[in-house]
Scaffold this motif. Structure first.
Motif, short mmCIF file in Angstrom:
data_model
loop_
_atom_site.label_atom_id
_atom_site.label_comp_id
_atom_site.label_asym_id
_atom_site.label_seq_id
_atom_site.Cartn_x
_atom_site.Cartn_y
_atom_site.Cartn_z
N TYR A 248 40.16 34.97 34.03
CA TYR A 248 38.87 34.82 34.72
C TYR A 248 38.39 36.15 35.28
CZ TYR A 248 35.39 33.10 38.04
OH TYR A 248 34.23 32.88 38.74
N VAL A 249 39.31 36.95 35.82
CA VAL A 249 38.95 38.27 36.35
C VAL A 249 38.37 39.13 35.24
CG1 VAL A 249 39.86 40.39 37.36
CG2 VAL A 249 40.60 38.18 38.26
N ALA A 250 39.03 39.15 34.10
CA ALA A 250 38.53 39.94 32.96
C ALA A 250 37.17 39.42 32.50
CB ALA A 250 39.53 39.90 31.82
N ARG A 251 36.99 38.13 32.52
CA ARG A 251 35.71 37.54 32.11
C ARG A 251 34.59 37.99 33.05
NH1 ARG A 251 36.30 31.48 31.48
NH2 ARG A 251 37.75 32.26 29.92
N LEU A 252 34.87 37.96 34.36
CA LEU A 252 33.87 38.44 35.32
C LEU A 252 33.55 39.91 35.09
CD1 LEU A 252 35.02 36.75 38.65
CD2 LEU A 252 32.90 36.30 37.41
N ASN A 253 34.57 40.71 34.87
CA ASN A 253 34.35 42.14 34.63
C ASN A 253 33.54 42.37 33.36
OD1 ASN A 253 35.71 44.29 36.52
ND2 ASN A 253 36.98 42.46 36.58
N ALA A 254 33.81 41.58 32.34
CA ALA A 254 33.07 41.72 31.08
C ALA A 254 31.59 41.38 31.27
CB ALA A 254 33.69 40.82 30.01
N GLY B 294 29.91 41.99 33.97
CA GLY B 294 29.28 43.07 34.71
C GLY B 294 29.05 42.81 36.18
N LEU B 295 28.66 43.87 36.84
CA LEU B 295 28.46 43.86 38.29
C LEU B 295 27.43 42.82 38.75
CD1 LEU B 295 29.64 45.40 40.70
CD2 LEU B 295 27.74 47.00 40.48
N VAL C 7 38.12 25.92 53.99
CA VAL C 7 39.24 26.79 53.61
C VAL C 7 39.14 27.17 52.13
CG1 VAL C 7 41.75 26.85 53.26
CG2 VAL C 7 40.80 26.03 55.44
N GLY C 8 38.89 26.19 51.29
CA GLY C 8 38.78 26.46 49.86
C GLY C 8 37.63 27.39 49.53
N GLU C 9 36.48 27.14 50.12
CA GLU C 9 35.32 28.00 49.85
C GLU C 9 35.53 29.40 50.44
OE1 GLU C 9 33.20 27.33 47.70
OE2 GLU C 9 33.40 25.17 47.53
N GLY C 10 36.18 29.47 51.59
CA GLY C 10 36.50 30.78 52.16
C GLY C 10 37.42 31.58 51.26
N ALA C 11 38.40 30.90 50.68
CA ALA C 11 39.31 31.57 49.74
C ALA C 11 38.55 32.04 48.50
CB ALA C 11 40.44 30.62 49.34
N ASP C 12 37.65 31.20 47.98
CA ASP C 12 36.85 31.60 46.82
C ASP C 12 35.99 32.83 47.15
OD1 ASP C 12 37.86 29.46 45.38
OD2 ASP C 12 36.05 28.23 45.59
N LEU C 13 35.41 32.83 48.34
CA LEU C 13 34.56 33.96 48.75
C LEU C 13 35.37 35.25 48.83
CD1 LEU C 13 31.91 35.16 49.78
CD2 LEU C 13 32.50 34.29 52.06
N ILE C 14 36.53 35.19 49.45
CA ILE C 14 37.37 36.38 49.56
C ILE C 14 37.80 36.87 48.18
CG2 ILE C 14 39.61 37.23 50.37
CD1 ILE C 14 39.15 35.39 52.87
N PHE C 15 38.20 35.95 47.31
CA PHE C 15 38.60 36.33 45.96
C PHE C 15 37.46 37.06 45.24
CE2 PHE C 15 38.31 35.33 41.45
CZ PHE C 15 39.49 35.90 40.98
N HIS C 16 36.29 36.46 45.24
CA HIS C 16 35.17 37.06 44.51
C HIS C 16 34.72 38.38 45.14
CE1 HIS C 16 35.04 33.12 42.55
NE2 HIS C 16 34.56 33.81 41.53
N LEU C 17 34.83 38.49 46.46
CA LEU C 17 34.52 39.76 47.11
C LEU C 17 35.49 40.84 46.66
CD1 LEU C 17 32.93 41.49 49.09
CD2 LEU C 17 34.41 40.61 50.92
N LEU C 18 36.77 40.51 46.57
CA LEU C 18 37.76 41.49 46.10
C LEU C 18 37.49 41.92 44.66
CD1 LEU C 18 41.08 40.17 47.68
CD2 LEU C 18 39.80 42.23 48.32
N VAL C 19 37.07 40.98 43.82
CA VAL C 19 36.72 41.32 42.44
C VAL C 19 35.54 42.30 42.43
CG1 VAL C 19 35.80 40.42 40.26
CG2 VAL C 19 37.63 39.19 41.44
N LEU C 20 34.54 42.02 43.24
CA LEU C 20 33.35 42.87 43.31
C LEU C 20 33.70 44.26 43.87
CD1 LEU C 20 30.23 43.12 43.05
CD2 LEU C 20 30.11 42.26 45.40
N LEU C 21 34.46 44.28 44.95
CA LEU C 21 34.85 45.57 45.53
C LEU C 21 35.59 46.42 44.51
CD1 LEU C 21 36.11 44.40 49.05
CD2 LEU C 21 34.05 45.75 48.58
N GLN C 22 36.52 45.81 43.81
CA GLN C 22 37.30 46.56 42.83
C GLN C 22 36.42 47.09 41.70
OE1 GLN C 22 40.99 45.17 40.49
NE2 GLN C 22 41.59 46.09 42.42
N ALA C 23 35.46 46.29 41.28
CA ALA C 23 34.55 46.73 40.22
C ALA C 23 33.75 47.95 40.65
CB ALA C 23 33.62 45.59 39.82
#
Length: 104
Positions: free
Chosen positions: A23-29, A31-32, A59-75
């Motif tokens: 999923y991470v690779a799919r998001l990166n593919a 794009g930003l 809790v679940g949505e907060g975890a999703d938000l943090i995950f996607h923020l980390l993906v964006l930051l790394q990109a």
């Protein structure tokens, strides 16, 4: 290494993987813009869960938000350590004073 650091490392490891298997690779593919859209979507879902959902939903949505923020930051090449350093810098400052310095 704490949970967020492990997650950041996992995201880095999967960034260039096969988009069909990561999923991470799919998001990166995609794009930003897609990554930013996902952060916005998860932020909205977090707000909705906070206002109308259960604690478990929040809790679940907060975890999703943090995950996607980390993906964006790394990109963008921004590390979790940079964000944590900014939080450290702000520690002890009044939120109102901090906003005034930024012109918010």
């Amino acid at each position: 290494m704490n949970t967020l650091q492990r997650l950041e490392a996992t995201i880095a490891a999967r960034r260039n993987a096969d988009p069909d298997s990561s999923y991470v690779a799919r998001l990166n593919a995609k794009g930003l813009p897609k990554m930013a859209e996902k952060v916005g979507e998860e932020a909205t879902e977090t707000v909705i869960a906070a206002l109308t959902g259960s604690d478990e939903e929040l809790v679940g949505e907060g975890a999703d938000l943090i995950f996607h923020l980390l993906v964006l930051l790394q990109a963008r090449g921004v590390s979790l350590d940079q964000v944590l350093a900014e939080l450290d810098r702000r520690e002890g400052l009044s939120g109102l004073d901090e906003k005034a310095k930024r012109g918010d």
